[in-house]
Design an enzyme around this catalytic site. Structure first.
Site, PDB file in Angstrom:
ATOM      1  N   HIS A  44       0.848  -1.192   0.000  1.00 32.96           N
ATOM      2  CA  HIS A  44       0.000   0.000   0.000  1.00 32.96           C
ATOM      3  C   HIS A  44       0.885   1.243   0.000  1.00 32.96           C
ATOM      4  O   HIS A  44       2.086   1.159   0.254  1.00 32.96           O
ATOM      5  CB  HIS A  44      -0.856   0.006   1.275  1.00 32.96           C
ATOM      6  CG  HIS A  44      -0.021  -0.006   2.514  1.00 32.96           C
ATOM      7  ND1 HIS A  44       0.345  -1.171   3.139  1.00 32.96           N
ATOM      8  CD2 HIS A  44       0.570   0.996   3.211  1.00 32.96           C
ATOM      9  CE1 HIS A  44       1.115  -0.887   4.167  1.00 32.96           C
ATOM     10  NE2 HIS A  44       1.277   0.430   4.236  1.00 32.96           N
ATOM     11  N   HIS A 131       5.607   6.444  -1.215  1.00 35.97           N
ATOM     12  CA  HIS A 131       6.426   5.248  -1.484  1.00 35.97           C
ATOM     13  C   HIS A 131       5.635   3.996  -1.118  1.00 35.97           C
ATOM     14  O   HIS A 131       4.675   4.070  -0.342  1.00 35.97           O
ATOM     15  CB  HIS A 131       7.721   5.298  -0.659  1.00 35.97           C
ATOM     16  CG  HIS A 131       7.466   5.219   0.813  1.00 35.97           C
ATOM     17  ND1 HIS A 131       7.079   6.316   1.559  1.00 35.97           N
ATOM     18  CD2 HIS A 131       7.485   4.174   1.678  1.00 35.97           C
ATOM     19  CE1 HIS A 131       6.894   5.956   2.805  1.00 35.97           C
ATOM     20  NE2 HIS A 131       7.123   4.665   2.911  1.00 35.97           N
TER      21      HIS A 131
HETATM   22  P1  2AM Z   1       6.411   2.568   5.885  1.00 37.18           P
HETATM   23  O1  2AM Z   1       5.958   1.412   5.081  1.00 37.18           O
HETATM   24  O2  2AM Z   1       7.039   3.633   5.105  1.00 37.18           O
HETATM   25  O3  2AM Z   1       7.225   2.162   7.075  1.00 37.18           O
HETATM   26  C1  2AM Z   1       1.662   0.931   8.718  1.00 37.18           C
HETATM   27  O4  2AM Z   1       2.640   0.879   9.703  1.00 37.18           O
HETATM   28  C2  2AM Z   1       2.043   1.896   7.627  1.00 37.18           C
HETATM   29  O5  2AM Z   1       2.141   3.205   8.165  1.00 37.18           O
HETATM   30  C3  2AM Z   1       3.378   1.571   6.984  1.00 37.18           C
HETATM   31  O6  2AM Z   1       3.212   1.583   5.591  1.00 37.18           O
HETATM   32  C4  2AM Z   1       4.298   2.683   7.436  1.00 37.18           C
HETATM   33  O7  2AM Z   1       5.082   3.223   6.441  1.00 37.18           O
HETATM   34  C5  2AM Z   1       3.354   3.793   7.766  1.00 37.18           C
HETATM   35  N1  2AM Z   1       3.921   4.672   8.780  1.00 37.18           N
HETATM   36  C6  2AM Z   1       4.138   6.006   8.644  1.00 37.18           C
HETATM   37  N2  2AM Z   1       4.618   6.528   9.755  1.00 37.18           N
HETATM   38  C7  2AM Z   1       4.752   5.532  10.648  1.00 37.18           C
HETATM   39  C8  2AM Z   1       5.226   5.457  11.997  1.00 37.18           C
HETATM   40  N3  2AM Z   1       5.636   6.530  12.662  1.00 37.18           N
HETATM   41  N4  2AM Z   1       5.241   4.257  12.582  1.00 37.18           N
HETATM   42  C9  2AM Z   1       4.830   3.159  11.918  1.00 37.18           C
HETATM   43  N5  2AM Z   1       4.342   3.169  10.658  1.00 37.18           N
HETATM   44  C10 2AM Z   1       4.311   4.327  10.019  1.00 37.18           C
END
Ligand code: 2AM
Length: 191
Positions: A44, A131
């Protein structure tokens, strides 16, 4: 005790996008790379991470997200490019990028922030960088990622994959030793 859910709003990938994620992971694994790979079925693009939200606030968050998509028309992105956070010499997250109608994506992100940002545990301090995460790199994986910049360049040059955005999804994330489990709480169709 009051119950809390870990929540985030995201764009789910169409089948073709999930296939690209799976192919990218397979390519990197075939190079002998080790990391915590995502499950391609779950891939996602995160629009806003809310963190822990009290369950009794979820109906209000759902209403806020409904308001944030109101009047927003479906738009087209493409899965294109690849990179790392935070820096190629210190890889923590490996990802695929997106291009296409980015102004529409940024508008959606702004609207979600405006209507629903107050439900988030923490205010958004980082610039939004769209991303699709492929993997999270643990310190012990670093030695396996030989030639990472070149491999990501190779992935980034693959023909882009169309990524029609037709809905925003509110997900719950539960963390287990085996990895996160995502559940759809509500979908918000665009248009
Ligand atoms: P990431 O894939 O770039 O790590 C669920 O955790 C989703 O929320 C993930 O896709 C994660 O992105 C995103 N996310 C954004 N900020 C976050 C945070 N502070 N902690 C955990 N997940 C985060």
């Amino acid at each position: 005790m009051r119950e809390e859910w870990r929540l985030f709003a995201a764009l789910s990938l169409p089948e073709s996008g999930r296939e690209r994620v799976a192919a990218a992971i397979a390519h990197l694994q075939a190079r002998g790379y080790r990391a915590k790979w995502v499950d391609p079925a779950d891939s996602h693009l995160t629009v806003r991470f809310f963190g822990s939200v009290a369950t009794d606030a979820v109906p209000n968050l759902v209403a806020a997200l409904q308001a944030s998509v109101r009047g927003v028309q479906p738009f087209l992105l493409r899965v294109a490019g690849a990179g790392v956070f935070p820096h190629p010499e210190r890889p923590r997250v490996l990802w695929l990028g997106v291009d296409g109608h980015l102004p529409a994506l940024l508008e959606l992100v702004e609207r979600v922030e405006l209507h629903a940002g107050n439900f988030a545990e923490a205010s958004e301090t980082r610039r939004f960088h769209p991303h699709i995460t492929l993997a999270r790199v643990r310190p012990e994986d670093l030695g396996t990622l030989r030639g990472l910049p070149q491999e990501l360049q190779r992935l980034g040059r693959l023909p882009p994959v169309a990524f029609p955005v037709e809905r925003l999804t509110l997900y719950r994330s539960e963390l287990f030793r085996s990895g996160p489990r995502y559940t759809v709480i509500e979908e918000f169709p665009l248009g």
